[in-house]
Design a protein around this motif. Structure first.
Motif, short mmCIF file in Angstrom:
data_model
loop_
_atom_site.label_atom_id
_atom_site.label_comp_id
_atom_site.label_asym_id
_atom_site.label_seq_id
_atom_site.Cartn_x
_atom_site.Cartn_y
_atom_site.Cartn_z
N SER A 47 0.83 -1.21 0.00
CA SER A 47 0.00 0.00 0.00
C SER A 47 0.86 1.26 0.00
O SER A 47 0.56 2.23 -0.70
CB SER A 47 -0.93 0.01 1.22
N GLU A 51 0.56 4.05 -2.86
CA GLU A 51 -0.10 5.32 -2.56
C GLU A 51 0.88 6.47 -2.32
O GLU A 51 0.54 7.64 -2.56
CB GLU A 51 -1.03 5.14 -1.36
N LEU A 170 -5.96 -2.81 6.85
CA LEU A 170 -5.79 -2.47 5.44
C LEU A 170 -6.98 -2.93 4.59
O LEU A 170 -7.24 -2.37 3.53
CB LEU A 170 -4.49 -3.07 4.91
N TRP A 174 -7.53 2.99 5.15
CA TRP A 174 -6.33 3.31 4.38
C TRP A 174 -5.10 3.04 5.22
O TRP A 174 -5.20 2.80 6.44
CB TRP A 174 -6.42 4.75 3.88
N TRP A 175 -3.92 3.10 4.61
CA TRP A 175 -2.71 2.63 5.28
C TRP A 175 -2.40 3.40 6.56
O TRP A 175 -1.81 2.86 7.51
CB TRP A 175 -1.51 2.71 4.33
#
Length: 491
Positions: A47, A51, A170, A174-175
């Motif tokens: 991730s 991202e 996750l 979101w991370w």
């Protein structure tokens, strides 16, 4: 002045603090937060790469910034806890860890995240040292084994739950949520620490050893960095050799300085104590074998047995859960008391070595043999690890409990990093491809893929056997030295 030590000494020493078990719960909560953060980030690497546009070097620094700062500061953090107060340092550690988690969760660049992770490493160093030091202060000596066992079991619980918690977060958020989840835990820990934990510190009020703190921080951080860099850059590369030379030189200067001053941060006379040196030797080898072997075991679960990250975490969990059950129930502490520390460490590490050998024997097989190995490792760790920590802490005067916890943490960091590097090198020497997925992608036929998997399993088997030998040797050495120390004390 009397307000700095609210808990009367006789209560603490002979009977323990009246709220010691509740305080232990607070300490374990703080400890769990740190241990979870050591493992949860690995799950978020894909991730973060997607991202934040993180390169491989960025990912390495996100992981290493935390471990380098934490390992470098453990001795200094322990010394500060003894000098300024363990409660104060516990509160400072929780605060820094919480602030670092907030910045990490809201970071919008790799640089911000790396800086936040370094700040979390400072808080982690304070928490890892003060939690164990406080345990030694609030419990009576006859309860130390059980209390340390529960403290050690929390480490295992964090190891098991980190990947599972990371995977769950996750899947739903979101991370950044993997860091923000630390905030409520840190907040609860702060309130409980302020209201429940009694203050304790070295009554002599020794002057801070600033040069010793600086030298130990630079030396240990350089040593860990050299160990981390070895597998990727080559053990003979200029980067690794230069960093290792700095580590040796600075740590040598640290040892020299500590022998020259009246009140050193780390009293090197501790190493004349056979009980202390025996426990240190065993701790290095147990973390060497276990850290490296478990690092390889996760690859075995995913690459050879074909489990996904979450399933691999679930199937590794029996190791940690067996430690938790045996320590929280008190069974491991009773076994250690009945056997005595030397025999408990020897028996526990023999069980762990047998578990590693069992997994090596079925490296290319199914999960059943691996499960037996995991349970053996868990049973051995539940007995040996608390006995080892108890031997280290029991060899040091109570007023130096903070520096004792710092030594215990430093040894664990060093042994684990060295184990990952050396056992990883053993695997690489037997499996020359860059990685198993890359080698499988290049294989054109099913027969070639089978040969690649077999070669990886063979390398993994060799690495696990080296780890088993290291753990068994550590048990023999530690048990022998501790037995000799007990005989010497008896005489």
């Amino acid at each position: 002045m009397s307000a700095s030590a609210p808990a009367p000494a006789p209560t603490t020493v002979s009977q323990g603090h009246p709220q010691r078990w509740l305080i232990l719960g607070v300490i374990c909560l703080a400890q769990l937060t740190v241990v979870l953060d050591n493992t949860v980030l690995n799950v978020a690497i894909p991730s973060l790469t997607r991202e934040l546009g993180a390169a491989t070097s960025d990912i390495q620094w996100m992981i290493n910034a935390y471990s380098l700062v934490q390992s470098g500061l453990l001795l200094t953090a322990g010394s500060a806890a003894d000098r300024y107060g363990r409660k104060k340092m516990l509160i400072a550690g929780l605060s820094l860890f919480g602030i670092g988690s907030l910045v990490a969760g809201l970071a919008d660049s790799t640089g911000q995240l790396i800086a936040a992770r370094a700040g979390m490493g400072i808080g982690g160093a304070l928490l890892l040292t003060t939690t164990l030091a406080v345990v030694m202060q609030i419990f009576a000596p006859d309860e130390h084994a059980k209390a340390i066992g529960i403290w050690a079991a929390v480490n295992a619980l964090g190891f098991a739950c980190g990947p599972l918690l990371g995977g769950f977060m996750l899947d739903h958020f979101w991370w950044g949520a993997i860091f923000l989840v630390n905030l409520p835990v840190a907040a609860v820990g702060l309130v409980a620490a302020v209201t429940l934990v009694p203050e304790s510190k070295n009554p002599r009020g020794e002057r801070p050893d600033l040069l010793g703190a600086l030298l130990s921080t630079i030396g240990m951080a350089s040593l860990v960095f050299a160990i981390i860099s070895g597998p990727g850059h080559g053990w003979t590369s200029g980067r690794v050799l230069l960093t290792a030379a700095v580590a040796v030189g600075v740590l040598g200067a640290f040892a020299y300085w500590e022998t020259r001053i009246e009140r050193p941060m780390l009293d090197l006379h501790f190493f004349r104590n056979r009980r202390f040196t025996g426990a240190i030797a065993g701790a290095v080898l147990i973390t060497f074998g276990m850290g490296g072997s478990l690092f390889l075991l996760t690859q075995h679960m995913q690459f050879v047995l074909g489990y996904g990250p979450l399933e691999a975490g679930l199937r590794t969990a029996p190791l940690a859960l067996s430690i938790v059950v045996l320590n929280f129930s008190g069974l491991a502490a009773k076994a250690a008391t009945k056997l005595g520390n030397p025999a408990a460490i020897g028996v526990g590490m023999a069980l762990m070595a047998a578990g590693l050998a069992s997994i090596a024997a079925v490296a290319s097989g199914g999960y059943a043999g691996t499960l037996i190995g995991l349970l053996l490792i868990g049973a051995g760790a539940a007995i040996a690890n608390p006995a080892m920590a108890h031997a280290i802490m029991g060899s040091i005067p109570p007023e130096k409990a903070g520096i004792g916890a710092g030594i215990n943490g430093t040894v664990a960091e060093f042994g684990q990093g060295l184990g990952v590097a050396v056992l990883g090198a053993v695997l690489t020497s037997r499996f020359v491809a860059e990685s198993l997925p890359a080698a499988l992608a290049e294989a054109g036929t099913a027969a070639e893929r089978a040969r690649v998997t077999e070669a990886f399993s063979s390398g993994l088997e060799s690495s696990l056997l080296v780890g088993a030998v290291a753990v068994l040797a550590g048990g023999v050495v530690a048990a022998a030295l501790l037995r000799r120390a007990e005989r010497g004390e008896g005489a």
